[in-house]
Design an enzyme around this catalytic site. Structure first.
Site, mmCIF file in Angstrom:
data_model
loop_
_atom_site.group_PDB
_atom_site.id
_atom_site.type_symbol
_atom_site.label_atom_id
_atom_site.label_comp_id
_atom_site.label_asym_id
_atom_site.label_seq_id
_atom_site.Cartn_x
_atom_site.Cartn_y
_atom_site.Cartn_z
ATOM 1 C CG HIS A 33 -2.484 -0.110 0.721
ATOM 2 N ND1 HIS A 33 -2.959 -0.810 0.039
ATOM 3 C CD2 HIS A 33 -3.330 0.936 1.184
ATOM 4 C CE1 HIS A 33 -4.388 -0.728 -0.240
ATOM 5 N NE2 HIS A 33 -4.657 0.679 0.214
ATOM 6 C CG ASP B 142 -6.825 7.873 -1.967
ATOM 7 O OD1 ASP B 142 -7.417 6.811 -2.201
ATOM 8 O OD2 ASP B 142 -7.699 9.077 -2.214
ATOM 9 N N GLY B 143 -5.426 5.912 -3.457
ATOM 10 C CA GLY B 143 -5.084 5.264 -5.024
ATOM 11 C C GLY B 143 -4.594 3.922 -5.266
ATOM 12 C CG ASN B 144 -2.312 2.372 -1.941
ATOM 13 O OD1 ASN B 144 -1.239 2.383 -2.215
ATOM 14 N ND2 ASN B 144 -2.741 3.145 -1.073
ATOM 15 N N GLY B 145 -5.640 1.029 -4.715
ATOM 16 C CA GLY B 145 -6.528 -0.169 -5.293
ATOM 17 C C GLY B 145 -6.557 -0.018 -6.980
ATOM 18 N NE ARG B 146 -8.962 5.079 -7.464
ATOM 19 C CZ ARG B 146 -9.105 6.414 -7.164
ATOM 20 N NH1 ARG B 146 -9.628 7.099 -8.265
ATOM 21 N NH2 ARG B 146 -8.562 6.799 -6.103
ATOM 22 C CB ILE B 147 -1.867 2.791 -8.801
ATOM 23 C CG1 ILE B 147 -2.098 4.037 -9.013
ATOM 24 C CG2 ILE B 147 -0.368 2.083 -9.403
ATOM 25 C CD1 ILE B 147 -2.062 4.507 -10.357
ATOM 26 N N GLY B 148 -2.874 -0.495 -8.246
ATOM 27 C CA GLY B 148 -2.324 -1.986 -8.294
ATOM 28 C C GLY B 148 -3.030 -2.732 -9.232
ATOM 29 N NE ARG B 149 -8.992 -2.308 -9.021
ATOM 30 C CZ ARG B 149 -9.231 -1.853 -7.618
ATOM 31 N NH1 ARG B 149 -9.116 -2.779 -6.622
ATOM 32 N NH2 ARG B 149 -9.671 -0.703 -7.415
HETATM 33 N N1 LIG Z 1 -7.522 -7.061 3.322
HETATM 34 C C1 LIG Z 1 -6.750 -6.508 2.625
HETATM 35 N N2 LIG Z 1 -5.667 -6.610 2.451
HETATM 36 C C2 LIG Z 1 -4.920 -6.168 1.400
HETATM 37 N N3 LIG Z 1 -5.380 -5.422 0.328
HETATM 38 C C3 LIG Z 1 -6.688 -5.157 0.545
HETATM 39 C C4 LIG Z 1 -7.399 -5.740 1.451
HETATM 40 N N4 LIG Z 1 -8.530 -5.338 1.144
HETATM 41 C C5 LIG Z 1 -8.761 -4.322 0.083
HETATM 42 N N5 LIG Z 1 -7.433 -4.472 -0.433
HETATM 43 C C6 LIG Z 1 -7.033 -3.645 -1.265
HETATM 44 O O1 LIG Z 1 -6.832 -2.245 -1.056
HETATM 45 C C7 LIG Z 1 -7.506 -1.525 -2.103
HETATM 46 C C8 LIG Z 1 -8.407 -0.396 -1.372
HETATM 47 O O2 LIG Z 1 -7.189 0.109 -0.720
HETATM 48 P P1 LIG Z 1 -7.797 1.492 0.106
HETATM 49 O O3 LIG Z 1 -9.208 1.167 0.891
HETATM 50 O O4 LIG Z 1 -6.667 1.794 1.185
HETATM 51 O O5 LIG Z 1 -8.138 2.569 -0.673
HETATM 52 P P2 LIG Z 1 -7.106 3.496 -1.673
HETATM 53 O O6 LIG Z 1 -5.734 3.291 -1.395
HETATM 54 O O7 LIG Z 1 -7.613 4.660 -1.445
HETATM 55 O O8 LIG Z 1 -7.147 3.047 -3.066
HETATM 56 P P3 LIG Z 1 -8.188 3.882 -4.083
HETATM 57 O O9 LIG Z 1 -8.017 5.277 -4.023
HETATM 58 O O10 LIG Z 1 -7.911 3.278 -5.501
HETATM 59 O O11 LIG Z 1 -9.651 3.386 -3.620
HETATM 60 C C9 LIG Z 1 -8.634 -2.420 -2.515
HETATM 61 O O12 LIG Z 1 -9.301 -2.075 -3.794
HETATM 62 C C10 LIG Z 1 -7.973 -4.012 -2.779
HETATM 63 O O13 LIG Z 1 -7.282 -3.905 -3.865
#
Ligand SMILES: Nc1ncnc2c1ncn2[C@@H]1O[C@H](COP(=O)(O)OP(=O)(O)OP(=O)(O)O)[C@@H](O)[C@H]1O
Length: 411
Positions: A225, A229-236
């Site tokens: 992570h 922010d943005g970890n979900g979208r960049i990770g996918r």
């Molecule tokens: N238990 C978990 N362990 C590891 N990663 C997870 C877990 N649950 C969700 N995720 C991942 O983390 C992402 C969301 O992370 P987070 O809620 O921190 O949002 P973010 O960093 O704000 O990402 P985005 O802005 O793209 O939403 C999910 O889309 C998924 O890929």
């Protein structure tokens, strides 16, 4: 390593915690330590998976290659279409919702809602990542940082952190004010750079089965992570970057996020299995998702190819008219304003406007701003196909279960 592990499970450490401001409940304010997860280093990891998982992954790769080779090179519009589908679904997974009409308005530079703008930013980030890797054949941290900048630079809250590794401890779910009751707490901020260098080394290996590499890169990225922010979208987005680097796709992206959104619980459960040392559940999920997404993308390609034929059937315009010229470019440019139309058909403002009005009466275009100035037209057929592709992938991705060694693993 016990045989129930395919890879080393995450370790843990207890580190001091202090809130930066004062917020939340008394428990948030007085929390003094937090248990963080420490993912294993993966640069030199050797992964052995059950043959049925590998076979399923191979089947998915065959389908991806077929769709990309059959349609990706000749039908350029499919590639931008799939980028859009993927980034919209990936945003939806994070509860960022906007309709395809909102997205079309934002594309045309018309006044748009923040969710639609954020989806466009997600498309820009994905485009940059796959273009970079196509050119360099390397997945680089510089490209990931630049893509994160594309994604977050306009964000009202996290804009200042766009394109930068996090310098604070973060966590997933639980309290908004501290890591209390979090589902997962990533490693400390000072470890992010070295974890990401380790990830980069793994992502550029050629001796790992492709979908295993995509799953591990994605899961490890989510475990680190690395951004605020943005970890979900960049990770996918990195799933498609691995597919491009390994030459599985040459032109298009696989809209796998629609499948993951439909199986959100299985997806998050598979990420939790990864923490415990199992990657098969995520590889299985990716294989099923990629297979479905590629089959449906091929169906979309067939439908798109037929659209101009249908439009010609609907239109009652004479040969050589501006309206017919617009039909010829509409698939490549499904969102138009008067200026773009003028440029594409080399015509005057008045006749571009008249032709757009004419095609609206024929049911081939739809005006999407509802305004009398700065108007934007879009093809309702193309917009409907965007929604339909996401819907069909979701339908075909029936929530089921993930398996390991033939055993069902509960979500
Ligand atoms: N238990 C978990 N362990 C590891 N990663 C997870 C877990 N649950 C969700 N995720 C991942 O983390 C992402 C969301 O992370 P987070 O809620 O921190 O949002 P973010 O960093 O704000 O990402 P985005 O802005 O793209 O939403 C999910 O889309 C998924 O890929």
């Amino acid at each position: 390593m016990p045989h129930t592990h395919e890879i080393p499970p995450h370790g843990h450490d207890v580190v001091p915690w202090k809130q930066s401001g004062r917020s939340g409940t008394r428990e948030d304010r007085t929390l003094s330590e937090v248990t963080v997860s420490l993912p294993p280093e993966i640069a030199n990891l050797d992964v052995m998976l059950p043959p049925d998982v590998i076979a399923m992954a191979e089947q998915a790769l065959i389908q991806i290659v077929r769709t990309d080779a059959e349609f990706g090179s000749g039908l350029k519009v499919l590639n931008s279409f799939l980028i859009r589908t993927e980034s919209v679904a990936s945003s939806k997974l994070e509860y960022i919702e906007a309709s395809s009409v909102d997205y079309a308005r934002a594309i045309a530079g018309s006044k748009a809602n923040p969710s639609a703008l954020s989806m466009i930013a997600a498309s820009a980030a994905l485009t940059r990542l796959v273009d970079d890797v196509s050119q360099t054949r390397r997945i680089s941290l510089a490209s990931i940082l630049a893509a994160h900048h594309d994604l977050m630079k306009e964000d009202s809250l996290d804009g200042p952190y766009a394109g930068k590794w996090r310098e604070v401890q973060n966590w997933i779910n639980g309290s908004d004010h501290s890591p209390r009751n979090a589902d997962y707490v990533p490693p400390p901020a000072h470890t992010v750079e070295s974890y990401m260098a380790d990830l980069e080394a793994f992502a550029n290996r050629d001796d790992v089965p492709v979908l295993v590499q995509a799953a591990l890169v994605h899961a490890q990225f989510e475990s680190i992570h690395p951004f605020t922010d943005g970890n979900g979208r960049i990770g996918r987005a990195l799933i498609n970057v691995v597919l491009r680097r390994r030459g599985i796709t040459l032109h298009s992206v696989v809209p796998i996020a629609s499948a993951l959104t439909a199986r959100r619980d299985d997806y998050f459960a598979a990420l939790n299995h990864f923490h415990d040392g199992l990657i098969s559940p995520l590889v299985t999920l990716f294989a099923q998702g990629c297979n479905t997404a590629s089959l449906e993308a091929a169906e979309t390609a067939r439908r798109l190819i037929h659209l101009p034929v249908q439009w010609h059937g609907l239109s009652r315009n004479r040969v050589g008219s501006t309206a017919l010229e617009i039909i010829d470019v509409l698939l490549e440019h499904p969102t138009l304003n008067v200026e773009t139309t003028q440029r594409l058909t080399a015509t005057s403002h008045v006749s571009a406007n008249a032709a757009l009005e004419k095609l609206t009466r024929d049911g081939i275009l739809q005006e999407i701003t509802g305004r009398s100035r700065d108007r934007v037209w879009a093809s309702p057929d193309v917009l409907a196909e965007l929604d339909d592709l996401d819907f069909r992938i979701a339908q075909a991705s029936t929530p089921s279960f993930v398996t390991f060694n033939g055993r069902r693993l509960e979500s």
